[in-house]
Design a protein around this motif. Structure first.
Motif, PDB file in Angstrom:
ATOM      1  N   LYS A 162      46.420 -72.062 -25.823  1.00 36.54           N
ATOM      2  CA  LYS A 162      46.806 -70.651 -25.658  1.00 36.54           C
ATOM      3  C   LYS A 162      46.506 -70.159 -24.241  1.00 36.54           C
ATOM      4  O   LYS A 162      47.300 -69.440 -23.645  1.00 36.54           O
ATOM      5  CB  LYS A 162      46.083 -69.796 -26.695  1.00 36.54           C
TER       6      LYS A 162
ATOM      7  N   LEU B 266      49.341 -68.777 -21.690  1.00 37.23           N
ATOM      8  CA  LEU B 266      49.295 -67.401 -21.163  1.00 37.23           C
ATOM      9  C   LEU B 266      49.270 -67.405 -19.631  1.00 37.23           C
ATOM     10  O   LEU B 266      49.854 -66.527 -18.996  1.00 37.23           O
ATOM     11  CB  LEU B 266      48.075 -66.651 -21.701  1.00 37.23           C
TER      12      LEU B 266
ATOM     13  N   ILE C 185      50.701 -69.643 -17.721  1.00 39.82           N
ATOM     14  CA  ILE C 185      52.083 -69.931 -17.288  1.00 39.82           C
ATOM     15  C   ILE C 185      52.939 -68.669 -17.424  1.00 39.82           C
ATOM     16  O   ILE C 185      53.740 -68.346 -16.554  1.00 39.82           O
ATOM     17  CB  ILE C 185      52.678 -71.100 -18.117  1.00 39.82           C
ATOM     18  N   ASN C 186      52.751 -67.933 -18.520  1.00 35.52           N
ATOM     19  CA  ASN C 186      53.515 -66.689 -18.733  1.00 35.52           C
ATOM     20  C   ASN C 186      53.282 -65.694 -17.599  1.00 35.52           C
ATOM     21  O   ASN C 186      54.189 -65.016 -17.158  1.00 35.52           O
ATOM     22  CB  ASN C 186      53.093 -66.025 -20.048  1.00 35.52           C
ATOM     23  N   ARG C 187      52.040 -65.597 -17.164  1.00 37.13           N
ATOM     24  CA  ARG C 187      51.664 -64.553 -16.198  1.00 37.13           C
ATOM     25  C   ARG C 187      51.994 -64.931 -14.752  1.00 37.13           C
ATOM     26  O   ARG C 187      52.158 -64.065 -13.904  1.00 37.13           O
ATOM     27  CB  ARG C 187      50.147 -64.276 -16.324  1.00 37.13           C
ATOM     28  N   ALA C 188      52.093 -66.236 -14.498  1.00 36.30           N
ATOM     29  CA  ALA C 188      52.184 -66.696 -13.112  1.00 36.30           C
ATOM     30  C   ALA C 188      53.521 -66.359 -12.453  1.00 36.30           C
ATOM     31  O   ALA C 188      54.564 -66.340 -13.103  1.00 36.30           O
ATOM     32  CB  ALA C 188      51.957 -68.193 -13.073  1.00 36.30           C
ATOM     33  N   LYS C 189      53.435 -66.121 -11.151  1.00 39.56           N
ATOM     34  CA  LYS C 189      54.654 -65.891 -10.369  1.00 39.56           C
ATOM     35  C   LYS C 189      55.066 -67.219  -9.736  1.00 39.56           C
ATOM     36  O   LYS C 189      54.227 -68.114  -9.582  1.00 39.56           O
ATOM     37  CB  LYS C 189      54.365 -64.860  -9.280  1.00 39.56           C
ATOM     38  N   PRO C 190      56.349 -67.354  -9.365  1.00 40.08           N
ATOM     39  CA  PRO C 190      56.786 -68.622  -8.762  1.00 40.08           C
ATOM     40  C   PRO C 190      55.943 -68.971  -7.533  1.00 40.08           C
ATOM     41  O   PRO C 190      55.640 -68.101  -6.716  1.00 40.08           O
ATOM     42  CB  PRO C 190      58.239 -68.341  -8.361  1.00 40.08           C
TER      43      PRO C 190
ATOM     44  N   ALA D 290      53.711 -72.142 -27.621  1.00 42.13           N
ATOM     45  CA  ALA D 290      54.895 -71.920 -26.782  1.00 42.13           C
ATOM     46  C   ALA D 290      54.613 -70.937 -25.656  1.00 42.13           C
ATOM     47  O   ALA D 290      53.809 -70.028 -25.807  1.00 42.13           O
ATOM     48  CB  ALA D 290      56.038 -71.389 -27.637  1.00 42.13           C
ATOM     49  N   TYR D 291      55.278 -71.132 -24.528  1.00 38.47           N
ATOM     50  CA  TYR D 291      55.173 -70.183 -23.414  1.00 38.47           C
ATOM     51  C   TYR D 291      56.558 -69.591 -23.140  1.00 38.47           C
ATOM     52  O   TYR D 291      57.566 -70.161 -23.553  1.00 38.47           O
ATOM     53  CB  TYR D 291      54.591 -70.866 -22.171  1.00 38.47           C
ATOM     54  N   ASN D 292      56.590 -68.451 -22.438  1.00 37.68           N
ATOM     55  CA  ASN D 292      57.885 -67.834 -22.127  1.00 37.68           C
ATOM     56  C   ASN D 292      58.127 -67.684 -20.631  1.00 37.68           C
ATOM     57  O   ASN D 292      59.134 -67.170 -20.204  1.00 37.68           O
ATOM     58  CB  ASN D 292      58.040 -66.478 -22.838  1.00 37.68           C
ATOM     59  N   GLY D 293      57.174 -68.115 -19.839  1.00 40.35           N
ATOM     60  CA  GLY D 293      57.327 -68.053 -18.375  1.00 40.35           C
ATOM     61  C   GLY D 293      58.317 -69.114 -17.923  1.00 40.35           C
ATOM     62  O   GLY D 293      58.584 -70.078 -18.644  1.00 40.35           O
ATOM     63  N   ASN D 294      58.867 -68.914 -16.731  1.00 40.67           N
ATOM     64  CA  ASN D 294      59.901 -69.820 -16.262  1.00 40.67           C
ATOM     65  C   ASN D 294      59.289 -71.038 -15.569  1.00 40.67           C
ATOM     66  O   ASN D 294      59.280 -71.129 -14.357  1.00 40.67           O
ATOM     67  CB  ASN D 294      60.850 -69.058 -15.321  1.00 40.67           C
TER      68      ASN D 294
ATOM     69  N   ILE E  16      53.815 -73.664 -10.578  1.00 40.33           N
ATOM     70  CA  ILE E  16      54.897 -72.856 -11.183  1.00 40.33           C
ATOM     71  C   ILE E  16      56.054 -72.707 -10.203  1.00 40.33           C
ATOM     72  O   ILE E  16      55.860 -72.388  -9.049  1.00 40.33           O
ATOM     73  CB  ILE E  16      54.371 -71.457 -11.591  1.00 40.33           C
TER      74      ILE E  16
END
Lengths: 128, 151
Positions: free
Chosen positions: A49, A53, A55-60, A106-110, A128
């Motif tokens: 988890k 999270l 990965i979700n929060r990170a910027k490219p 699962a993650y939702n970040g790109n 990322i």
């Protein structure tokens, strides 16, 4: 004599029932403790988890480093080689620290770079 | 008589000890299991922060946001596959003009059913308002993402 015999049988039966109940109680307690005491499962969930999270929060362009030392020590205590894997096809973070199977979240970040992660010196590095 | 009395006394104590030990074990396990491991609300909050971050730049709403062809996934660095119709996430952003008191743009993407699930508890929703130079962004994000044990 018959009365005494009945009393004797009753006492033996009572003792057997008493021992069986005690053993059952101990088995129940041991079962409950062994289930709750498997901290590896909790660590698998927590690490999966946390990484998802992040990965979700990170910027490219962000480089994420996660210290896996604690996960390694828990897994090694159980004689298991830990696994941390980011499945970018399923969009899941998979963590395994027990001999049961592991935990996926699962993650939702790109995060598209399937190969942009590695484990170095017990640290997960994700770009990322 | 004394022996019978002792047996009675001991079995009573025995049951009492069982109960005490049992209660302690149940309480300890309940405390262990009640540790916070549900991150759906935090996930929804992160999603909301991320969307607000990409909708607002330098203290004002990004112009592209008001256009119909605004690509959330590229602009907000989100994975489009995670926001499919059967996905586990939902985002809704209403941009209101505070002075005129009307909604000037309404964005929503992801699985809309999750919004209803927040009431049932199977999903977690985050709601937040952000005021930017006469505009109000009303953000609602939802997650029903639950992990799975792999066997």
């Amino acid at each position: 004599m018959m009365f005494r015999g009945k009393r004797g049988v009753g006492m033996v039966m009572g003792t057997i029932v008493f021992i069986i109940l005690n053993v059952l109680f101990l088995i129940l307690i041991l079962f409950a403790i062994s289930r709750a005491g498997n901290v590896g499962i909790v660590y698998e969930e927590a690490y999966a988890k946390q990484i998802a999270l992040m990965i979700n929060r990170a910027k490219p362009g962000t480089i994420i480093e996660v210290d896996l030392a604690e996960l390694y020590s828990i897994a090694n205590e159980g004689g298991v080689e830990p696994e941390v894997f980011i499945n970018c096809n399923k969009k899941e973070v998979f963590v395994k620290a027990t001999n049961k199977g592991g935990y996926s979240y699962a993650y939702n970040g790109n995060f598209r770079g399937c190969n942009d992660f590695e484990i170095k010196n017990r640290k997960l590095v994700v770009i990322i | 008589m004394n022996k019978r009395g002792q047996e009675k006394y001991l079995s009573g104590w025995n049951i009492f000890v069982w109960i005490v030990v049992g209660v302690f074990v149940v309480v300890a396990i309940a405390m262990f299991n009640s540790a916070e491991t549900d991150v759906r609300f935090k996930e929804a909050k992160i999603l909301a922060d991320k969307v607000v971050d990409c909708f607002i730049e330098d203290g004002r709403i990004v112009e592209e946001v008001l256009m119909d062809d605004f690509d959330y996934f590229v602009m907000c660095n989100l994975d489009d596959e995670a926001f499919g119709e059967n996905g586990d996430f939902y985002v809704e952003v209403k941009i209101n003009n505070i002075i005129l008191g009307e909604t000037i743009k309404n964005h929503n993407f992801g699985n809309g059913e999750i919004k209803l699930e927040c009431l049932q508890g199977s999903a977690k929703c985050y709601r937040g308002d952000v005021e930017v130079k006469g505009m109000m962004l009303k953000v609602l994000t939802a997650s029903r993402n639950v992990g799975r044990e792999v066997t």
